[in-house]
Design an enzyme around this catalytic site. Structure first.
Site, short mmCIF file in Angstrom:
data_model
loop_
_atom_site.label_atom_id
_atom_site.label_comp_id
_atom_site.label_asym_id
_atom_site.label_seq_id
_atom_site.Cartn_x
_atom_site.Cartn_y
_atom_site.Cartn_z
N ASP A 132 -70.15 -7.56 43.34
CA ASP A 132 -68.97 -6.57 43.57
C ASP A 132 -68.83 -6.44 44.85
O ASP A 132 -69.49 -6.85 45.95
CB ASP A 132 -69.33 -5.27 42.99
CG ASP A 132 -69.29 -5.05 41.34
OD1 ASP A 132 -69.15 -5.97 40.78
OD2 ASP A 132 -69.58 -3.88 40.97
N MET A 133 -67.57 -6.10 45.22
CA MET A 133 -67.27 -5.93 46.92
C MET A 133 -67.06 -4.39 46.90
O MET A 133 -66.29 -3.85 46.11
CB MET A 133 -65.99 -6.66 47.28
CG MET A 133 -65.71 -6.43 48.87
SD MET A 133 -67.45 -7.10 49.70
CE MET A 133 -67.02 -8.76 49.46
N GLN A 161 -61.13 -8.46 47.96
CA GLN A 161 -60.02 -7.54 48.03
C GLN A 161 -58.80 -7.81 48.75
O GLN A 161 -58.80 -7.92 49.99
CB GLN A 161 -60.59 -6.09 48.64
CG GLN A 161 -61.95 -5.76 47.66
CD GLN A 161 -62.83 -4.99 48.49
OE1 GLN A 161 -62.76 -5.23 49.76
NE2 GLN A 161 -63.54 -3.83 48.01
N ARG A 182 -63.73 -13.27 42.19
CA ARG A 182 -62.77 -12.51 41.43
C ARG A 182 -62.11 -11.64 42.39
O ARG A 182 -62.54 -10.88 43.27
CB ARG A 182 -63.88 -11.47 40.84
CG ARG A 182 -63.12 -10.26 40.12
CD ARG A 182 -64.04 -9.60 39.35
NE ARG A 182 -65.15 -8.60 39.92
CZ ARG A 182 -66.12 -8.03 40.01
NH1 ARG A 182 -66.71 -8.53 38.96
NH2 ARG A 182 -66.85 -7.25 40.67
N LYS A 185 -57.27 -6.02 43.72
CA LYS A 185 -56.66 -5.29 44.87
C LYS A 185 -57.29 -4.55 45.89
O LYS A 185 -57.27 -4.51 47.04
CB LYS A 185 -55.51 -4.34 44.57
CG LYS A 185 -54.12 -5.18 43.59
CD LYS A 185 -53.16 -4.32 43.10
CE LYS A 185 -52.19 -5.04 42.23
NZ LYS A 185 -51.05 -4.49 41.50
N HIS A 230 -54.95 -5.54 36.22
CA HIS A 230 -54.02 -4.92 35.12
C HIS A 230 -52.79 -5.02 35.29
O HIS A 230 -51.84 -4.69 34.51
CB HIS A 230 -54.43 -3.58 34.58
CG HIS A 230 -56.01 -3.42 34.69
ND1 HIS A 230 -56.46 -2.79 35.87
CD2 HIS A 230 -56.79 -3.38 33.86
CE1 HIS A 230 -57.78 -2.73 35.80
NE2 HIS A 230 -58.09 -3.08 34.39
N ARG A 291 -62.56 6.79 41.40
CA ARG A 291 -61.62 5.34 41.81
C ARG A 291 -60.68 5.23 40.77
O ARG A 291 -59.47 4.68 40.87
CB ARG A 291 -62.71 4.27 42.13
CG ARG A 291 -63.28 4.73 43.38
CD ARG A 291 -63.90 3.42 44.35
NE ARG A 291 -64.98 2.91 43.47
CZ ARG A 291 -66.05 3.30 43.60
NH1 ARG A 291 -66.86 4.10 44.40
NH2 ARG A 291 -67.17 2.69 42.92
N ARG A 292 -61.19 5.21 39.48
CA ARG A 292 -60.34 4.93 38.20
C ARG A 292 -59.04 5.84 38.22
O ARG A 292 -57.80 5.29 37.75
CB ARG A 292 -60.97 5.07 36.89
CG ARG A 292 -62.10 3.99 37.00
CD ARG A 292 -61.86 2.34 36.70
NE ARG A 292 -61.54 1.70 38.23
CZ ARG A 292 -62.55 1.50 38.86
NH1 ARG A 292 -63.73 1.62 38.79
NH2 ARG A 292 -62.07 1.08 40.21
#
Ligand code: FAD
Length: 309
Positions: A132-133, A161, A182, A185, A230, A291-292
Site C-alpha cells: 500500500d502507499m 497515488q 495499483r 487517486k 470506483h 478515509r472511506r
C-alpha cells in the site's frame, strides 16, 4: 478539497479517536457496509462469495503506524499464516500490506525483514504481494524498499497515488523495472505543495498516468497494470483507451473496495474485464473508515442512520 473531506481526514489522524472510535456502537454498525467483519475468517467468507461471482480478492488486515516491535512481529506472522491458509484453500486472494504496520516507524530494516519474509512466503504460495502507499512522507522509503524487494522477488506491486505531483516520475521508474502498479487517486490529507488540491486535476492526472501504465514501455517491462478506482467515467475512459490501442480486457485490471460499486464490479466482469475487490478486516479500522467517509461525505448519512439502529 471540500471542508467535509478535510474534517474527516483530520479526525482520521486523531490519536484518541484512533484508539477509542471503534468502541462506539453506532460507528461499529455503520462500518459493516465496507468491512465483512474483524477476523480473517470473516474476510475468507467474503472472498469466497465474491470469487463465486467472478470477482477475485485482495486482502488487507487494517492497521498502521505500529510503534511496538512485538506488534509488528505479530502482524507479519498473521500475514504469513494468512498466505498459507489462502494457498491451502486454493483461493486467488492476494495480500496487500502497509509498511508502517510492519514496523517502518520503528526501524526500516526490521520492516524490510518482515517484508522479505512475506514476499518469500507469497512466492512459495504462487501469489502476488501488494504494498500500500501511505502519506507522502512515506513515498520515498516505500519505493526504495519495493525496488529492493523486486530484485529478489518478481511478483511484487506497489500502490501509487495520482494526487501527488511526483507520481508521473515514480510511475515511469517503477514500471520500467517491471514492478506492478495499483494506481489510486490518494486517500490522505496532503498539502498543496505536494498534491493537486483540485479533484478535477487529480482525475485528469489519473487518466494520463493510466495511459503510461498501458503504454508499450510499461507492458514490455512486465509491469502489472491495476486501476484502483470506483470512478465509472474514468473506468470507461481507460477501457476506451485500452481498446483503442488494441489491448485485450485481460491485459489490465480494476480493483475496487469491498462494499463500493458492487453492481459496477459485476457488470465489468460480465463485460470480460478483470476485477478484484480489496477486502479489509481487523480491529484497527477507525482511521481507515474515516478515509472511506472522506471519499464520499454522503456516507456520513449511513453513520447517522446507524445511530438509530
Ligand atoms: C483497491 C484499492 C486500493 C487502494 N489502496 C490505497 C492505498 O494504498 N493508498 C491510498 O492512498 N489510497 C488507496 N485507495 C483509496 C483511493 O486513494 C481513493 O481514496 C478511493 O479509491 C476513492 O477514489 P475513487 O478513485 O474511487 O474516485 P472518487 O472520485 O473519489 O469516487 C468516484 C465514485 O466512486 C464512489 N465512491 C468512491 N469512494 C467511495 C466510498 N468511500 N463510499 C462510497 N462510494 C464511493 C462514488 O460514487 C464516487 O462518486 C485504494 C482504493 C482502492 C479501490
Amino acid at each position: 478539497m471540500s471542508v467535509a473531506r478535510t474534517i474527516l481526514l483530520k479526525i482520521s489522524d486523531n490519536q484518541w479517536l484512533r484508539a477509542n472510535g471503534t468502541k462506539v456502537p453506532f460507528v461499529r454498525r455503520a462500518v459493516s457496509k465496507f468491512m465483512p467483519g474483524e477476523s480473517f475468517d470473516d474476510m475468507l467468507i467474503a472472498a469466497k462469495a465474491t470469487a463465486a461471482e467472478g470477482v477475485q480478492a485482495v486482502f488487507t488486515r487494517l492497521g498502521e503506524n505500529v510503534k511496538d516491535l512485538a506488534e509488528a512481529e505479530a502482524v507479519a506472522t498473521h500475514y504469513l499464516e494468512g498466505i498459507d491458509r489462502i494457498k491451502a484453500l486454493n483461493l486467488a486472494c492476494e495480500p496487500s500490506i502497509k509498511l508502517t504496520q510492519l514496523g517502518l516507524d520503528i526501524d526500516r530494516e526490521l520492516a524490510f525483514g518482515h517484508l522479505r519474509a512475506l514476499a518469500a512466503r507469497a512466492q512459495a504460495a504462487g501469489t502476488y504481494l501488494w504494498i500500500d502507499m501511505e502519506q507522502s512522507s512515506y513515498v520515498d522509503v516505500t519505493l526504495d524498499l519495493t525496488r529492493r524487494l523486486k530484485q529478489e522477488f518478481p511478483a511484487v506491486g506497489v500502490c501509487l497515488q495520482a494526487y501527488l505531483f511526483r507520481t508521473r516520475q515514480d510511475l515511469e521508474d517503477v514500471t520500467s523495472r517491471g514492478i506492478g502498479v495499483r494506481l489510486v487517486k490518494g486517500a490522505y490529507n496532503e498539502p498543496p505543495d505536494v498534491a493537486f488540491p483540485k479533484k478535477s486535476d487529480v482525475d485528469a492526472n489519473y487518466l494520463a498516468l493510466a495511459q503510461v501504465m498501458l503504454g508499450a514501455g510499461a507492458r514490455a517491462a512486465g509491469a502489472r497494470a491495476v486501476f484502483g478506482t470506483h470512478d465509472l467515467d474514468l473506468i470507461k475512459a481507460i477501457r476506451d483507451h485500452a481498446q483503442g490501442i488494441g489491448l485485450k480486457p485481460a491485459e489490465y485490471e480494476f480493483h475496487m473496495l469491498y462494499g463500493i460499486q458492487k453492481p459496477a464490479q459485476l457488470r465489468l466482469v460480465q463485460e470480460g474485464a478483470a476485477v478484484r475487490v480489496l477486502i479489509a478486516y481487523g480491529e484497527y479500522w477507525f482511521p481507515w473508515y474515516m478515509r472511506r467517509l472522506a471519499e464520499r461525505p454522503a456516507n456520513v448519512w449511513f453513520v447517522a442512520k446507524s445511530l438509530f439502529g
